[in-house]
Design a protein around this motif. Structure first.
Motif, PDB file in Angstrom:
ATOM      1  N   ASP A 145       1.860  37.262 -34.872  1.00 37.58           N
ATOM      2  CA  ASP A 145       1.276  37.455 -33.547  1.00 37.58           C
ATOM      3  C   ASP A 145       2.095  36.631 -32.558  1.00 37.58           C
TER       4      ASP A 145
ATOM      5  N   ARG B 109      -6.552  34.302 -24.836  1.00 35.30           N
ATOM      6  CA  ARG B 109      -7.758  35.063 -25.207  1.00 35.30           C
ATOM      7  C   ARG B 109      -7.980  36.235 -24.252  1.00 35.30           C
TER       8      ARG B 109
ATOM      9  N   ASN C 181      -5.242  38.847 -24.985  1.00 36.69           N
ATOM     10  CA  ASN C 181      -5.528  39.568 -26.228  1.00 36.69           C
ATOM     11  C   ASN C 181      -6.692  40.531 -26.064  1.00 36.69           C
ATOM     12  N   LYS C 182      -7.709  40.147 -25.305  1.00 38.47           N
ATOM     13  CA  LYS C 182      -8.847  41.031 -25.057  1.00 38.47           C
ATOM     14  C   LYS C 182      -8.394  42.269 -24.287  1.00 38.47           C
TER      15      LYS C 182
ATOM     16  N   ARG D 189      -5.384  43.541 -24.164  1.00 36.45           N
ATOM     17  CA  ARG D 189      -4.546  44.348 -25.055  1.00 36.45           C
ATOM     18  C   ARG D 189      -5.405  45.132 -26.041  1.00 36.45           C
ATOM     19  N   SER D 190      -6.456  44.509 -26.580  1.00 40.55           N
ATOM     20  CA  SER D 190      -7.316  45.196 -27.546  1.00 40.55           C
ATOM     21  C   SER D 190      -8.044  46.372 -26.908  1.00 40.55           C
ATOM     22  N   LEU D 191      -8.274  46.307 -25.608  1.00 43.32           N
ATOM     23  CA  LEU D 191      -8.904  47.402 -24.873  1.00 43.32           C
ATOM     24  C   LEU D 191      -7.877  48.413 -24.369  1.00 43.32           C
ATOM     25  N   ASP D 192      -6.600  48.167 -24.681  1.00 41.61           N
ATOM     26  CA  ASP D 192      -5.487  49.015 -24.249  1.00 41.61           C
ATOM     27  C   ASP D 192      -5.408  49.105 -22.716  1.00 41.61           C
TER      28      ASP D 192
END
Length: 140
Positions: A24, A56, A59-60, A62-65
Motif C-alpha cells: 500500500d 484515512r 483511502n476512504k 479511493r474506496s468509494l472510487d
C-alpha cells in the motif's frame, strides 16, 4: 527513529521487486522514500499522526472510487506537503504513464518541494528508478 536501510541496493529478486510494487502507498513510501528529519538525518518517510488522518480520508475517497481532491487547512510543519509529494512520487513510480504535479504559492516554496522529490529520487533503489523529465530546480 527507524534506521535507514540502503535504499540504493539493487533489487535482484523479482519477488522482492513485485512485493514493493504491491505494498500500500504508506508502506511503499516508508520502504522507498527518504526525508530529512529535524536533526538533518536521512530517515525513511514514516507516516505521522497528522498524515495518518489525511491518509484515512484519501483511502476512504479511493474506496468509494471518488477522485481525491483535498484542501487542507493546516498548521505549519505537520508534514502534509511531504505526504502529498510522497503519494505523488509513489503513484508515479508504481504505475506506468502516470505523472503528478504539486503547485506552490511562491517560487521558493516550489524549490523546497522540488528538493524533497529530488531526495526521494536520489535515494530510490537503482533498478526501480524511472527516467526523469525534470532534473533541475530551474525547470520547476
Amino acid at each position: 527513529m527507524p534506521k535507514l536501510t540502503n535504499c540504493r541496493t539493487k533489487v535482484d529478486d523479482l519477488e522482492l521487486y513485485e512485493g514493493l510494487l504491491s505494498l500500500d502507498d504508506s508502506a511503499w513510501m516508508s520502504s522507498c522514500c527518504v526525508i530529512q528529519d529535524k536533526a538533518g538525518e536521512s530517515v525513511p518517510l514514516t507516516i505521522n499522526r497528522a498524515q495518518m488522518i489525511v491518509m484515512r480520508v484519501i483511502n476512504k475517497l479511493r474506496s468509494l472510487d471518488v477522485p481525491v481532491r483535498l484542501i487542507v487547512l493546516k498548521a505549519r510543519q505537520e508534514g502534509i506537503s511531504t505526504l502529498g509529494l510522497g503519494l505523488g512520487f509513489c503513484r508515479a513510480n508504481k504505475r506506468s504513464n502516470h505523472n503528478f504535479l504539486m503547485a506552490a504559492h511562491k517560487k521558493d516554496a516550489a524549490v523546497e518541494l522540488f528538493k524533497k522529490v529530488r531526495r526521494f529520487q536520489d535515494h530510490m533503489r537503482l533498478d526501480m528508478k524511472l527516467p526523469e523529465r525534470t532534473t533541475s530546480r530551474t525547470e520547476v
